[in-house]
Design a protein around this motif. Sequence first.
Motif, PDB file in Angstrom:
ATOM      1  N   ARG A   1       0.657  -1.254  -0.153  1.00 44.38           N
ATOM      2  CA  ARG A   1       0.069  -0.052   0.018  1.00 44.38           C
ATOM      3  C   ARG A   1       0.771   1.171  -0.044  1.00 44.38           C
ATOM      4  O   ARG A   1       1.974   1.021   0.686  1.00 44.38           O
ATOM      5  N   THR A   2       0.405   2.365  -0.514  1.00 40.72           N
ATOM      6  CA  THR A   2       1.024   3.617  -0.692  1.00 40.72           C
ATOM      7  C   THR A   2       0.255   4.533   0.265  1.00 40.72           C
ATOM      8  O   THR A   2      -0.956   4.707   0.110  1.00 40.72           O
ATOM      9  N   PHE A   3       0.912   5.162   1.238  1.00 37.07           N
ATOM     10  CA  PHE A   3       0.389   6.137   1.951  1.00 37.07           C
ATOM     11  C   PHE A   3       0.761   7.570   1.829  1.00 37.07           C
ATOM     12  O   PHE A   3       1.955   7.807   1.890  1.00 37.07           O
ATOM     13  N   ILE A   4       0.023   8.477   1.471  1.00 38.99           N
ATOM     14  CA  ILE A   4       0.303  10.068   1.386  1.00 38.99           C
ATOM     15  C   ILE A   4       0.055  10.429   2.774  1.00 38.99           C
ATOM     16  O   ILE A   4      -1.182  10.602   3.096  1.00 38.99           O
ATOM     17  N   VAL A   5       0.914  10.880   3.528  1.00 35.45           N
ATOM     18  CA  VAL A   5       1.046  11.347   4.808  1.00 35.45           C
ATOM     19  C   VAL A   5       1.196  12.864   5.155  1.00 35.45           C
ATOM     20  O   VAL A   5       2.041  13.261   4.366  1.00 35.45           O
ATOM     21  N   LEU A   6       0.177  13.647   5.317  1.00 29.75           N
ATOM     22  CA  LEU A   6       0.091  14.970   5.351  1.00 29.75           C
ATOM     23  C   LEU A   6      -0.007  15.687   6.534  1.00 29.75           C
ATOM     24  O   LEU A   6      -0.769  15.130   7.592  1.00 29.75           O
ATOM     25  N   LYS A   7       0.798  16.636   6.714  1.00 30.27           N
ATOM     26  CA  LYS A   7       0.472  17.595   7.874  1.00 30.27           C
ATOM     27  C   LYS A   7       0.363  18.980   7.208  1.00 30.27           C
ATOM     28  O   LYS A   7       1.253  19.591   6.686  1.00 30.27           O
ATOM     29  N   PRO A   8      -1.086  19.449   7.285  1.00 29.33           N
ATOM     30  CA  PRO A   8      -1.130  20.574   6.366  1.00 29.33           C
ATOM     31  C   PRO A   8      -0.641  21.673   7.091  1.00 29.33           C
ATOM     32  O   PRO A   8      -0.373  21.995   8.099  1.00 29.33           O
ATOM     33  N   THR A   9      -0.050  22.837   6.110  1.00 32.05           N
ATOM     34  CA  THR A   9       0.327  23.955   6.474  1.00 32.05           C
ATOM     35  C   THR A   9      -0.637  25.217   6.214  1.00 32.05           C
ATOM     36  O   THR A   9      -0.195  26.342   6.396  1.00 32.05           O
TER      37      THR A   9
ATOM     38  N   LEU B   1     -12.358   8.650  -1.408  1.00 31.75           N
ATOM     39  CA  LEU B   1     -12.874   9.235  -0.204  1.00 31.75           C
ATOM     40  C   LEU B   1     -12.816   8.086   0.954  1.00 31.75           C
ATOM     41  O   LEU B   1     -12.391   8.458   1.908  1.00 31.75           O
ATOM     42  N   GLU B   2     -13.143   6.951   0.591  1.00 32.72           N
ATOM     43  CA  GLU B   2     -13.152   6.006   1.937  1.00 32.72           C
ATOM     44  C   GLU B   2     -11.768   5.387   2.121  1.00 32.72           C
ATOM     45  O   GLU B   2     -11.421   4.901   3.084  1.00 32.72           O
ATOM     46  N   ASN B   3     -10.690   5.808   1.343  1.00 37.12           N
ATOM     47  CA  ASN B   3      -9.285   5.698   1.802  1.00 37.12           C
ATOM     48  C   ASN B   3      -8.510   6.782   2.224  1.00 37.12           C
ATOM     49  O   ASN B   3      -7.424   6.924   2.415  1.00 37.12           O
ATOM     50  N   ILE B   4      -9.472   7.805   2.922  1.00 47.17           N
ATOM     51  CA  ILE B   4      -8.779   8.911   3.512  1.00 47.17           C
ATOM     52  C   ILE B   4      -8.864   8.686   5.162  1.00 47.17           C
ATOM     53  O   ILE B   4      -9.740   8.011   5.540  1.00 47.17           O
TER      54      ILE B   4
ATOM     55  N   PHE C   1      -6.726  -0.024   9.676  1.00 43.06           N
ATOM     56  CA  PHE C   1      -7.699   0.668   8.686  1.00 43.06           C
ATOM     57  C   PHE C   1      -7.338   0.354   7.267  1.00 43.06           C
ATOM     58  O   PHE C   1      -8.260  -0.023   6.349  1.00 43.06           O
ATOM     59  N   ALA C   2      -5.947   0.268   6.998  1.00 41.73           N
ATOM     60  CA  ALA C   2      -5.552   0.283   5.540  1.00 41.73           C
ATOM     61  C   ALA C   2      -5.613  -1.392   5.127  1.00 41.73           C
ATOM     62  O   ALA C   2      -5.759  -1.444   3.961  1.00 41.73           O
ATOM     63  N   THR C   3      -5.374  -2.179   6.044  1.00 46.37           N
ATOM     64  CA  THR C   3      -5.310  -3.696   5.825  1.00 46.37           C
ATOM     65  C   THR C   3      -6.612  -4.399   5.789  1.00 46.37           C
ATOM     66  O   THR C   3      -6.679  -5.446   5.215  1.00 46.37           O
ATOM     67  N   GLN C   4      -7.418  -4.095   6.783  1.00 47.49           N
ATOM     68  CA  GLN C   4      -8.816  -4.893   7.157  1.00 47.49           C
ATOM     69  C   GLN C   4     -10.053  -3.848   7.203  1.00 47.49           C
ATOM     70  O   GLN C   4     -10.989  -4.408   7.308  1.00 47.49           O
TER      71      GLN C   4
END
Length: 186
Positions: free
Chosen positions: A54-62, A83-86, A172-175
């Motif tokens: 899986r690829t995770f785009i991890v954000l800390k908004p500025t 949407l369901e993958n955020i 959440f991402a795997t199950q």
Amino acid sequence: MKFLIAGLGNIGNEYDATRHNIGFEVADAFVLKHGGNYALDRHAFMSEVRWKGRTFIVLKPTTYMNLSGKAVKYWMDKEKIALENILVIMDDLALPVGTLRLRGSGSDAGHNGLKSIQQTLMTDKYPRLRFGIGNDFPKGRQVEFVLGKWKPSEMPVIKETLLKSVDAIECFATQGISKAMNVYNT
């Protein structure tokens, strides 16, 4: 599969290690565990992490808390993430310190970060992970409390809950959200 993990908080040293920035801390713990690094990019500090196919785009908004939706929407569109993958991670006054609550949708409950995301995405049907910060403050002192630092006595629980939060993201991402809710909603 691609996931967007958005830890909410405010940029700036004055907000480091405050209750309101626990979303940033959870994002940091996830990125650290999986050997990622952040780079300043459009509307956020962003890290791309790969784990279990899986690829995770991890954000800390500025964008600061009140405009979190701008960063979430930009990266959802740019990375073509459903949407369901955020998963949005934020502080919650209504939950006792150290309590986690995963939901697949729901109201903003007065949280300005969620309010911004719901207005920008035009829906409240997206997963979120609420991290309990408690509500041990005198009347009229909510802002000071939320922007305040953790008490030393709270730190062992916070550290343990940060680790559980990372596990919850992985689950959440795997199950899926339902399994993660069953396991991590305490």
